[in-house]
Design a protein around this motif. Structure first.
Motif, mmCIF file in Angstrom:
data_model
loop_
_atom_site.group_PDB
_atom_site.id
_atom_site.type_symbol
_atom_site.label_atom_id
_atom_site.label_comp_id
_atom_site.label_asym_id
_atom_site.label_seq_id
_atom_site.Cartn_x
_atom_site.Cartn_y
_atom_site.Cartn_z
ATOM 1 N N GLY A 1 0.679 -1.317 0.257
ATOM 2 C CA GLY A 1 -0.176 -0.152 0.052
ATOM 3 C C GLY A 1 0.629 1.177 0.044
ATOM 4 O O GLY A 1 1.974 1.339 0.247
ATOM 5 N N GLU A 2 0.201 2.562 -0.124
ATOM 6 C CA GLU A 2 1.072 3.598 -0.118
ATOM 7 C C GLU A 2 0.441 4.166 1.342
ATOM 8 O O GLU A 2 -0.295 4.156 1.927
ATOM 9 C CB GLU A 2 0.079 4.430 -1.194
ATOM 10 N N VAL A 3 1.633 5.020 1.586
ATOM 11 C CA VAL A 3 1.465 5.889 2.944
ATOM 12 C C VAL A 3 1.622 7.409 2.777
ATOM 13 O O VAL A 3 2.756 7.952 2.787
ATOM 14 C CB VAL A 3 2.562 5.295 3.848
ATOM 15 N N PRO A 4 0.447 7.896 2.618
ATOM 16 C CA PRO A 4 0.488 9.401 2.387
ATOM 17 C C PRO A 4 1.061 10.181 3.585
ATOM 18 O O PRO A 4 1.547 11.319 3.555
ATOM 19 C CB PRO A 4 -1.124 9.599 1.805
ATOM 20 N N TYR A 5 0.918 9.641 4.550
ATOM 21 C CA TYR A 5 1.260 10.299 6.008
ATOM 22 C C TYR A 5 2.375 9.941 6.329
ATOM 23 O O TYR A 5 2.833 10.034 7.661
ATOM 24 C CB TYR A 5 0.281 10.006 7.097
ATOM 25 N N LEU A 6 3.447 9.427 5.710
ATOM 26 C CA LEU A 6 4.881 9.117 6.100
ATOM 27 C C LEU A 6 5.675 10.225 6.669
ATOM 28 O O LEU A 6 6.427 10.055 7.670
ATOM 29 C CB LEU A 6 5.503 8.383 4.834
ATOM 30 N N LYS A 7 5.516 11.088 6.076
ATOM 31 C CA LYS A 7 6.239 12.341 6.635
ATOM 32 C C LYS A 7 5.822 12.803 8.063
ATOM 33 O O LYS A 7 6.494 13.237 9.057
ATOM 34 C CB LYS A 7 6.326 13.575 5.432
ATOM 35 N N GLU A 8 4.531 12.615 8.267
ATOM 36 C CA GLU A 8 3.915 13.276 9.518
ATOM 37 C C GLU A 8 4.582 12.144 10.603
ATOM 38 O O GLU A 8 5.005 12.431 11.579
ATOM 39 C CB GLU A 8 2.500 13.229 9.567
ATOM 40 N N VAL A 9 4.533 11.081 10.357
ATOM 41 C CA VAL A 9 4.999 9.889 11.171
ATOM 42 C C VAL A 9 6.361 10.166 11.508
ATOM 43 O O VAL A 9 6.719 9.953 12.598
ATOM 44 C CB VAL A 9 4.694 8.395 10.628
ATOM 45 N N LEU A 10 7.170 10.387 10.439
ATOM 46 C CA LEU A 10 8.632 10.449 10.826
ATOM 47 C C LEU A 10 8.940 11.985 11.259
ATOM 48 O O LEU A 10 9.720 11.797 12.414
ATOM 49 C CB LEU A 10 9.410 10.655 9.392
ATOM 50 N N ALA A 11 7.978 12.951 11.481
ATOM 51 C CA ALA A 11 8.216 14.084 12.198
ATOM 52 C C ALA A 11 7.649 13.810 13.531
ATOM 53 O O ALA A 11 8.655 14.375 14.471
ATOM 54 C CB ALA A 11 7.240 14.887 11.597
ATOM 55 N N ASP A 12 6.889 12.970 13.899
ATOM 56 C CA ASP A 12 6.543 12.518 15.351
ATOM 57 C C ASP A 12 7.695 11.548 15.856
ATOM 58 O O ASP A 12 8.051 11.826 17.121
ATOM 59 C CB ASP A 12 5.256 11.708 15.172
ATOM 60 N N VAL A 13 8.502 10.797 15.162
ATOM 61 C CA VAL A 13 9.474 10.204 15.550
ATOM 62 C C VAL A 13 10.661 10.940 15.876
ATOM 63 O O VAL A 13 11.271 11.032 16.882
ATOM 64 C CB VAL A 13 9.995 8.969 14.715
ATOM 65 N N HIS A 14 10.861 11.928 14.963
ATOM 66 C CA HIS A 14 11.877 13.178 15.542
ATOM 67 C C HIS A 14 11.442 13.897 16.671
ATOM 68 O O HIS A 14 12.268 14.287 17.485
ATOM 69 C CB HIS A 14 12.069 13.961 14.250
ATOM 70 N N ARG A 15 10.391 14.442 16.923
ATOM 71 C CA ARG A 15 9.810 14.998 17.850
ATOM 72 C C ARG A 15 9.985 14.114 19.271
ATOM 73 O O ARG A 15 10.377 14.783 20.276
ATOM 74 C CB ARG A 15 8.523 15.514 17.763
ATOM 75 N N ALA A 16 9.767 12.949 19.166
ATOM 76 C CA ALA A 16 9.969 12.152 20.336
ATOM 77 C C ALA A 16 11.449 11.832 20.684
ATOM 78 O O ALA A 16 11.793 12.023 21.864
ATOM 79 C CB ALA A 16 9.419 10.811 20.048
ATOM 80 N N ALA A 17 12.200 11.604 19.581
ATOM 81 C CA ALA A 17 13.829 11.531 19.888
ATOM 82 C C ALA A 17 14.212 13.128 20.341
ATOM 83 O O ALA A 17 14.982 12.862 21.240
ATOM 84 C CB ALA A 17 14.262 11.140 18.630
#
Length: 166
Positions: A129-145
């Motif tokens: 499948g496609e993941v249109p919200y991939l950038k948002e998920v990666l931004a969440d990971v960066h915020r948590a880190a």
């Protein structure tokens, strides 16, 4: 039993077995070296306090007491009195610890959300499948880190400041 005198279950010259006085041991005094610096004290009986410590906490306190040549009890009393006399510093320390704990719990929540989102992304990608919200998920990971780094830095800075003060 001719010729023997019974005292608490033992014949003359034998040790008593029931906790009574033993011949030849009366008047013995303890000769233990008292460790540490003496504090001036009142002559009346004072209330005793009890503290429960983990093995790690006890080892730290023992090392501190040894370093200044005091007993553990004396070191605890001296340290507690110093903290009680400096209420502003104690309040700041407690407030800082509370802030760090609040930040750590928030970070844990963020990491949980980011991990859950990341698992959903991985599932979608693995199924083609496609993941249109991939950038948002990666931004969440960066915020948590970044939140984790910030909390670790605060704890490390506090420990460095405490080390310099000691």
């Amino acid at each position: 039993m001719a010729g023997s005198v019974r005292r608490q279950g033992a014949t003359d010259g034998e040790a008593a077995t029931e906790g009574g006085s033993q011949a030849g041991k009366a008047g013995r005094t303890r000769r233990t070296k008292i460790k540490g610096k003496a504090r001036l004290r009142e002559k009346k009986q004072r209330p005793a306090q009890s503290v429960r410590l983990s093995d790690h906490e006890h080892a730290i306190i023992q090392a501190g007491a040894d370093a200044v040549g005091m007993s553990v009890a004396g070191f605890l009393a001296h340290s507690a009195l110093a903290a009680a006399r400096d209420q502003s510093r104690t309040a700041v320390t407690i407030a800082t610890e509370r802030d760090v704990l609040t930040e750590l719990f928030a970070m844990r929540r963020q990491l949980g959300w980011a991990g859950s989102n990341l698992n959903q992304v991985a599932k979608a990608l693995n199924s083609g499948g496609e993941v249109p919200y991939l950038k948002e998920v990666l931004a969440d990971v960066h915020r948590a880190a970044n939140a984790a780094k910030k909390a670790v830095d605060r704890v490390a800075n506090r420990q460095e400041q405490e080390g310099e003060a000691a």
